[in-house]
Write a protein that holds these residues in place. Structure first.
Motif, PDB file in Angstrom:
ATOM      1  N   PHE A 115      30.485  39.844  14.856  1.00 32.49           N
ATOM      2  CA  PHE A 115      31.460  39.289  15.791  1.00 32.49           C
ATOM      3  C   PHE A 115      32.202  38.121  15.155  1.00 32.49           C
ATOM      4  CE2 PHE A 115      32.585  36.203  19.108  1.00 32.49           C
ATOM      5  CZ  PHE A 115      33.404  36.999  19.906  1.00 32.49           C
ATOM      6  N   SER A 116      31.479  37.373  14.299  1.00 34.57           N
ATOM      7  CA  SER A 116      32.058  36.177  13.686  1.00 34.57           C
ATOM      8  C   SER A 116      32.739  36.452  12.351  1.00 34.57           C
ATOM      9  CB  SER A 116      30.963  35.125  13.484  1.00 34.57           C
ATOM     10  OG  SER A 116      29.881  35.669  12.753  1.00 34.57           O
ATOM     11  N   GLY A 117      32.702  37.681  11.873  1.00 33.32           N
ATOM     12  CA  GLY A 117      33.303  38.006  10.582  1.00 33.32           C
ATOM     13  C   GLY A 117      32.565  39.160   9.931  1.00 33.32           C
ATOM     14  N   ILE A 118      32.434  39.107   8.618  1.00 36.27           N
ATOM     15  CA  ILE A 118      31.704  40.134   7.875  1.00 36.27           C
ATOM     16  C   ILE A 118      30.502  39.483   7.204  1.00 36.27           C
ATOM     17  CG2 ILE A 118      31.808  41.818   5.998  1.00 36.27           C
ATOM     18  CD1 ILE A 118      34.825  42.008   6.531  1.00 36.27           C
ATOM     19  N   GLY A 119      29.315  39.919   7.579  1.00 35.69           N
ATOM     20  CA  GLY A 119      28.107  39.373   6.982  1.00 35.69           C
ATOM     21  C   GLY A 119      27.885  39.962   5.603  1.00 35.69           C
ATOM     22  N   ILE A 120      27.460  39.134   4.657  1.00 31.80           N
ATOM     23  CA  ILE A 120      27.190  39.578   3.289  1.00 31.80           C
ATOM     24  C   ILE A 120      25.691  39.451   3.040  1.00 31.80           C
ATOM     25  CG2 ILE A 120      27.766  39.294   0.858  1.00 31.80           C
ATOM     26  CD1 ILE A 120      30.313  37.869   1.736  1.00 31.80           C
ATOM     27  N   PHE A 121      25.078  40.560   2.626  1.00 30.91           N
ATOM     28  CA  PHE A 121      23.622  40.636   2.518  1.00 30.91           C
ATOM     29  C   PHE A 121      23.169  40.972   1.102  1.00 30.91           C
ATOM     30  CE2 PHE A 121      24.755  41.490   6.837  1.00 30.91           C
ATOM     31  CZ  PHE A 121      23.710  41.060   7.632  1.00 30.91           C
ATOM     32  N   TYR A 122      22.006  40.448   0.773  1.00 33.15           N
ATOM     33  CA  TYR A 122      21.305  40.845  -0.445  1.00 33.15           C
ATOM     34  C   TYR A 122      19.835  40.992  -0.071  1.00 33.15           C
ATOM     35  CZ  TYR A 122      19.196  40.734  -5.080  1.00 33.15           C
ATOM     36  OH  TYR A 122      18.462  41.048  -6.203  1.00 33.15           O
ATOM     37  N   ASN A 123      19.273  42.177  -0.309  1.00 33.71           N
ATOM     38  CA  ASN A 123      17.879  42.452   0.080  1.00 33.71           C
ATOM     39  C   ASN A 123      17.629  42.129   1.557  1.00 33.71           C
ATOM     40  OD1 ASN A 123      17.160  43.403  -2.404  1.00 33.71           O
ATOM     41  ND2 ASN A 123      16.141  41.529  -3.080  1.00 33.71           N
ATOM     42  N   ASP A 124      18.578  42.512   2.396  1.00 30.50           N
ATOM     43  CA  ASP A 124      18.489  42.299   3.849  1.00 30.50           C
ATOM     44  C   ASP A 124      18.545  40.832   4.255  1.00 30.50           C
ATOM     45  OD1 ASP A 124      18.335  45.027   4.457  1.00 30.50           O
ATOM     46  OD2 ASP A 124      16.172  45.052   4.119  1.00 30.50           O
ATOM     47  N   HIS A 125      18.887  39.950   3.324  1.00 34.66           N
ATOM     48  CA  HIS A 125      19.052  38.533   3.646  1.00 34.66           C
ATOM     49  C   HIS A 125      20.545  38.236   3.755  1.00 34.66           C
ATOM     50  CE1 HIS A 125      14.897  38.298   2.879  1.00 34.66           C
ATOM     51  NE2 HIS A 125      14.923  38.015   1.599  1.00 34.66           N
ATOM     52  N   MET A 126      20.991  37.791   4.914  1.00 29.57           N
ATOM     53  CA  MET A 126      22.403  37.448   5.064  1.00 29.57           C
ATOM     54  C   MET A 126      22.626  36.025   4.571  1.00 29.57           C
ATOM     55  SD  MET A 126      24.986  37.744   8.336  1.00 29.57           S
ATOM     56  CE  MET A 126      24.877  36.065   8.966  1.00 29.57           C
ATOM     57  N   PHE A 127      23.276  35.914   3.421  1.00 23.08           N
ATOM     58  CA  PHE A 127      23.496  34.600   2.825  1.00 23.08           C
ATOM     59  C   PHE A 127      24.934  34.123   2.990  1.00 23.08           C
ATOM     60  CE2 PHE A 127      24.437  37.701  -0.478  1.00 23.08           C
ATOM     61  CZ  PHE A 127      25.636  37.241  -1.007  1.00 23.08           C
ATOM     62  N   GLY A 128      25.825  35.008   3.433  1.00 26.54           N
ATOM     63  CA  GLY A 128      27.221  34.602   3.546  1.00 26.54           C
ATOM     64  C   GLY A 128      27.965  35.332   4.649  1.00 26.54           C
ATOM     65  N   ILE A 129      29.088  34.757   5.034  1.00 31.49           N
ATOM     66  CA  ILE A 129      29.996  35.380   5.995  1.00 31.49           C
ATOM     67  C   ILE A 129      31.408  35.291   5.421  1.00 31.49           C
ATOM     68  CG2 ILE A 129      30.997  35.266   8.318  1.00 31.49           C
ATOM     69  CD1 ILE A 129      28.411  34.011   9.295  1.00 31.49           C
ATOM     70  N   TYR A 130      32.114  36.391   5.467  1.00 28.12           N
ATOM     71  CA  TYR A 130      33.504  36.402   5.013  1.00 28.12           C
ATOM     72  C   TYR A 130      34.396  36.525   6.234  1.00 28.12           C
ATOM     73  CZ  TYR A 130      37.276  36.999   1.690  1.00 28.12           C
ATOM     74  OH  TYR A 130      38.410  36.802   0.942  1.00 28.12           O
ATOM     75  N   LYS A 131      35.331  35.587   6.388  1.00 28.23           N
ATOM     76  CA  LYS A 131      36.194  35.591   7.571  1.00 28.23           C
ATOM     77  C   LYS A 131      37.576  35.066   7.220  1.00 28.23           C
ATOM     78  CE  LYS A 131      36.430  33.883  12.347  1.00 28.23           C
ATOM     79  NZ  LYS A 131      36.472  35.217  12.992  1.00 28.23           N
ATOM     80  N   LYS A 132      38.572  35.874   7.509  1.00 35.10           N
ATOM     81  CA  LYS A 132      39.975  35.488   7.328  1.00 35.10           C
ATOM     82  C   LYS A 132      40.238  34.887   5.950  1.00 35.10           C
ATOM     83  CE  LYS A 132      40.866  34.751  12.251  1.00 35.10           C
ATOM     84  NZ  LYS A 132      41.303  33.791  13.302  1.00 35.10           N
ATOM     85  N   GLY A 133      39.737  35.561   4.920  1.00 37.27           N
ATOM     86  CA  GLY A 133      39.998  35.121   3.557  1.00 37.27           C
ATOM     87  C   GLY A 133      39.092  34.018   3.058  1.00 37.27           C
ATOM     88  N   GLY A 134      38.164  33.548   3.898  1.00 38.59           N
ATOM     89  CA  GLY A 134      37.265  32.476   3.494  1.00 38.59           C
ATOM     90  C   GLY A 134      35.831  32.949   3.380  1.00 38.59           C
ATOM     91  N   PHE A 135      35.115  32.383   2.414  1.00 39.56           N
ATOM     92  CA  PHE A 135      33.710  32.733   2.211  1.00 39.56           C
ATOM     93  C   PHE A 135      32.837  31.571   2.664  1.00 39.56           C
ATOM     94  CE2 PHE A 135      29.936  32.476  -0.594  1.00 39.56           C
ATOM     95  CZ  PHE A 135      29.277  33.614  -0.143  1.00 39.56           C
TER      96      PHE A 135
END
Length: 215
Positions: free
Chosen positions: A26-46
């Motif tokens: 809902f807040s953007g695109i979650g970025i995962f590694y080994n099922d750990h969400m370490f980042g969110i990408y939203k409107k061109g920002g990481f």
């Protein structure tokens, strides 16, 4: 990950970390590694997840906390920081970012391990037990599984009665079976006889009436 436009970042993360995956949130695109969400990408920002000392490090490079970026926040995303754009494009700065991502992943793994260990201590996670019984036992200082094992079902039951707290024989049988890692219904006749004998001997010593029924 193809729906994330920062291909350079994706390639760096993939080459240094391995397979990365993404999930629409809902807040953007979650970025995962080994099922750990370490980042969110939203409107061109990481946005990188960071707590404690790591949060101070990312703020020192100019990262902005999620709630100060004009983006609605909640408790789950307040620990994310908007990383300056040049850390996504500049080769040298991207390497610094990757180190921070690895530190973020270590934080997540440590938190999950701590949570697993904490859950392993909770009395409510034993068979037959619930938050109600966990709180009841907590009133007499039995707040972990190891402490309950140390005291034992019979003595725990008697301690509760000694405090004048309302309690029925169900507490004894539920804890007695729980410490055998089984449900009450699965106790054998021999186990029921042994349990009844043990608790009645201790009830007698403590000055309480004997328990009449096995269950």
């Amino acid at each position: 990950m193809s729906n994330i436009p920062t291909i350079n970042l994706y390639e760096k993360l993939t080459s240094l970390l391995g397979e990365i995956r993404s999930k629409k949130l809902f807040s953007g695109i979650g970025i995962f590694y080994n099922d750990h969400m370490f980042g969110i990408y939203k409107k061109g920002g990481f946005y990188l997840r960071a707590k404690g000392d790591l949060a101070n490090q990312v703020k020192s490079i100019g990262a902005i906390p999620w709630e100060l970026d004009g983006v609605p926040s909640n408790l789950k995303i307040r620990d994310y920081y908007l990383i300056p754009g040049d850390y996504l494009t500049d080769n040298d700065k991207s390497l610094i970012l990757v180190k921070m991502i690895k530190a973020s992943l270590q934080q997540i793994e440590s938190e999950k391990l701590a949570d697993t260990l904490e859950r392993a201590k909770r009395i409510r996670n034993l068979p037959n037990m619930s938050l109600k019984y966990e709180r009841l036992l907590g009133k007499i200082g039995i707040d972990t599984i190891s402490k309950l094992r140390e005291v034992g079902a019979a003595d725990a039951y008697i301690l509760v009665k000694s405090q004048g707290l309302f309690v029925t024989s169900h507490l004894f049988w539920k804890t007695y079976a729980a410490l055998k890692n089984k449900y009450v219904e699965l106790l054998t006749e021999k186990e029921k006889e042994d349990g009844l004998k043990e608790v009645n001997e201790k009830l007698n010593i403590a000055g309480f009436r004997a328990m009449k029924y096995k269950l």
